[in-house]
Design a protein around this motif. Sequence first.
Motif, mmCIF file in Angstrom:
data_model
loop_
_atom_site.group_PDB
_atom_site.id
_atom_site.type_symbol
_atom_site.label_atom_id
_atom_site.label_comp_id
_atom_site.label_asym_id
_atom_site.label_seq_id
_atom_site.Cartn_x
_atom_site.Cartn_y
_atom_site.Cartn_z
ATOM 1 N N MET A 1 84.083 19.379 160.406
ATOM 2 C CA MET A 1 83.707 18.569 159.258
ATOM 3 C C MET A 1 82.486 17.741 159.635
ATOM 4 N N THR A 2 81.401 17.856 158.868
ATOM 5 C CA THR A 2 80.180 17.141 159.168
ATOM 6 C C THR A 2 79.949 16.076 158.117
ATOM 7 N N HIS A 3 79.586 14.885 158.555
ATOM 8 C CA HIS A 3 79.325 13.774 157.650
ATOM 9 C C HIS A 3 77.960 13.196 157.962
ATOM 10 N N GLU A 4 77.104 13.055 156.937
ATOM 11 C CA GLU A 4 75.831 12.380 157.104
ATOM 12 C C GLU A 4 76.067 10.901 156.814
ATOM 13 N N PHE A 5 76.069 10.095 157.851
ATOM 14 C CA PHE A 5 76.372 8.681 157.653
ATOM 15 C C PHE A 5 75.372 7.783 158.360
ATOM 16 N N LYS A 6 74.598 8.328 159.290
ATOM 17 C CA LYS A 6 73.688 7.498 160.050
ATOM 18 C C LYS A 6 72.361 7.353 159.324
ATOM 19 N N SER A 7 71.706 6.228 159.547
ATOM 20 C CA SER A 7 70.406 5.963 158.968
ATOM 21 C C SER A 7 69.547 5.311 160.029
ATOM 22 N N PRO A 67 82.445 1.420 143.668
ATOM 23 C CA PRO A 67 83.010 1.627 145.008
ATOM 24 C C PRO A 67 82.223 0.846 146.052
ATOM 25 N N PHE A 68 82.951 0.129 146.918
ATOM 26 C CA PHE A 68 82.332 -0.738 147.902
ATOM 27 C C PHE A 68 81.728 0.102 149.021
ATOM 28 N N ALA A 69 80.422 -0.078 149.256
ATOM 29 C CA ALA A 69 79.729 0.685 150.289
ATOM 30 C C ALA A 69 79.749 -0.087 151.604
ATOM 31 N N LEU A 70 79.924 0.622 152.720
ATOM 32 C CA LEU A 70 79.983 -0.034 154.012
ATOM 33 C C LEU A 70 79.474 0.887 155.100
ATOM 34 N N ARG A 71 79.167 0.287 156.237
ATOM 35 C CA ARG A 71 78.837 1.024 157.457
ATOM 36 C C ARG A 71 79.593 0.383 158.603
ATOM 37 N N MET A 72 79.896 1.186 159.629
ATOM 38 C CA MET A 72 80.720 0.728 160.742
ATOM 39 C C MET A 72 80.007 0.957 162.070
ATOM 40 N N PHE A 73 80.208 0.003 163.001
ATOM 41 C CA PHE A 73 79.543 0.064 164.295
ATOM 42 C C PHE A 73 80.531 -0.243 165.419
ATOM 43 N N ASN A 74 80.438 0.546 166.482
ATOM 44 C CA ASN A 74 81.242 0.310 167.681
ATOM 45 C C ASN A 74 80.684 -0.872 168.468
ATOM 46 N N PRO A 75 81.457 -1.434 169.393
ATOM 47 C CA PRO A 75 80.965 -2.566 170.184
ATOM 48 C C PRO A 75 79.824 -2.219 171.138
ATOM 49 N N ASP A 76 79.567 -0.920 171.343
ATOM 50 C CA ASP A 76 78.392 -0.543 172.133
ATOM 51 C C ASP A 76 77.146 -0.430 171.262
ATOM 52 N N GLY A 78 76.695 1.624 168.682
ATOM 53 C CA GLY A 78 76.570 2.904 168.003
ATOM 54 C C GLY A 78 77.291 2.920 166.670
ATOM 55 N N GLU A 79 76.738 3.659 165.713
ATOM 56 C CA GLU A 79 77.370 3.771 164.399
ATOM 57 C C GLU A 79 78.393 4.907 164.416
ATOM 58 N N PHE A 80 79.471 4.754 163.660
ATOM 59 C CA PHE A 80 80.473 5.809 163.588
ATOM 60 C C PHE A 80 80.962 5.967 162.158
ATOM 61 N N GLU A 81 81.768 7.018 161.938
ATOM 62 C CA GLU A 81 82.102 7.433 160.591
ATOM 63 C C GLU A 81 83.109 6.514 159.904
ATOM 64 N N ARG A 82 84.258 6.327 160.541
ATOM 65 C CA ARG A 82 85.290 5.513 159.894
ATOM 66 C C ARG A 82 86.333 5.067 160.892
ATOM 67 N N SER A 83 87.042 4.024 160.525
ATOM 68 C CA SER A 83 88.180 3.504 161.291
ATOM 69 C C SER A 83 89.269 3.138 160.315
ATOM 70 N N GLY A 110 80.953 6.705 155.666
ATOM 71 C CA GLY A 110 80.645 7.964 156.318
ATOM 72 C C GLY A 110 80.341 9.082 155.349
ATOM 73 N N GLY A 111 79.822 8.751 154.163
ATOM 74 C CA GLY A 111 79.495 9.764 153.172
ATOM 75 C C GLY A 111 80.670 10.184 152.310
ATOM 76 N N ASP A 112 81.859 9.617 152.540
ATOM 77 C CA ASP A 112 83.051 9.977 151.776
ATOM 78 C C ASP A 112 83.551 8.786 150.965
ATOM 79 N N GLU A 113 84.161 9.075 149.828
ATOM 80 C CA GLU A 113 84.828 8.050 149.023
ATOM 81 C C GLU A 113 86.324 8.138 149.260
ATOM 82 N N VAL A 114 86.952 7.013 149.580
ATOM 83 C CA VAL A 114 88.400 6.969 149.808
ATOM 84 C C VAL A 114 89.008 5.841 148.994
#
Length: 310
Positions: A1-7, A67-76, A78-83, A110-114
């Motif tokens: 499964m591929t998700h375009e989420f990074k910018s 729908p509320f748009a968001l982006r997620m980042f790890n403590p290092d 880096g951006e990631f898809e979802r948590s 992460g490009g998906d609506e949930v």
Amino acid sequence: MTHEFKSATRPTLSPRFYRAHGLGNDYLVMEAGEEWVASEGAVEAVCHRTQGVGSDGLVTLLSDSEPFALRMFNPDGGEFERSGNGLRILGSWLHRTGRVGGTPFRIVTGGDEVRMQVHSVDQLGLYDISVEMGRAEVGPGAVALNPGAVDSARNLGLDGATAFDLSDGGSVLLTPVSVGNPHAVVWGSPQMFHRVVEADMHRIGAALSTHPAFANGVNVQLARVVDSSTVEILIWERGVGPTSASGTSSCAVAVAAVVTGQVPPGEIRVTMPGGEMRVTVSAELDVILRGPVQAVGEGEIDAGFLAGLG
């Protein structure tokens, strides 16, 4: 499964933050603003445990309506898809600020609506929140795992698992699962089925999470089935390391237990060092995650600290 989420463009944020945790897996929620740019180095500094605010990651809320748009980042940084925990923590913030009530609402990550729902909140700030994680996918292609790195022809003794050779000469049985982000659920050797071993989690998690065979890295879980409705896990998160709890890891392990025939579809209890979550997996591998979120508080990052981020 591929998700375009990074910018290439990082969001610009307010200094205000909200902090909460799901069974010890904590996230900061910050909204769009003009005060600082969430560059890799800046996110790493803010999430630092002793020199920053401290967290397992950052959830950035970039829209004020559904729908509320968001982006997620790890403590290092880096951006990631979802948590799963990050999403539910965001849900508690939206409820706390009056933007959602007790009915289902939509978010985009992460490009998906949930869809999510806040079922209740008590006087201690403990929320009960569920999130529909979508339909899981399994197999090497689901997690961008190089097919040449696995050997499905061996007599594995576990349907739906595949053999993977570690760089230290050892081999593990794993089930690749995507629930919007990549996971490798490790069932271990037969003798390990009787208990989850922390030392093995550190060795296997560190080896797999950044293994070049996984094009995007991978989250790792060491799992064992306790009974027909319960699975026990330890977790190594990509970009984080060992963690007490993870929503998407809980979902991935529940899916892996179903596809390997060890647990029937339905509600599955997933226990981990931080506590327990409930994951419902359908026969078609649609997944719903439900569990607690504890609000910790709100605050504001000092202007001098932000200026030092450059």
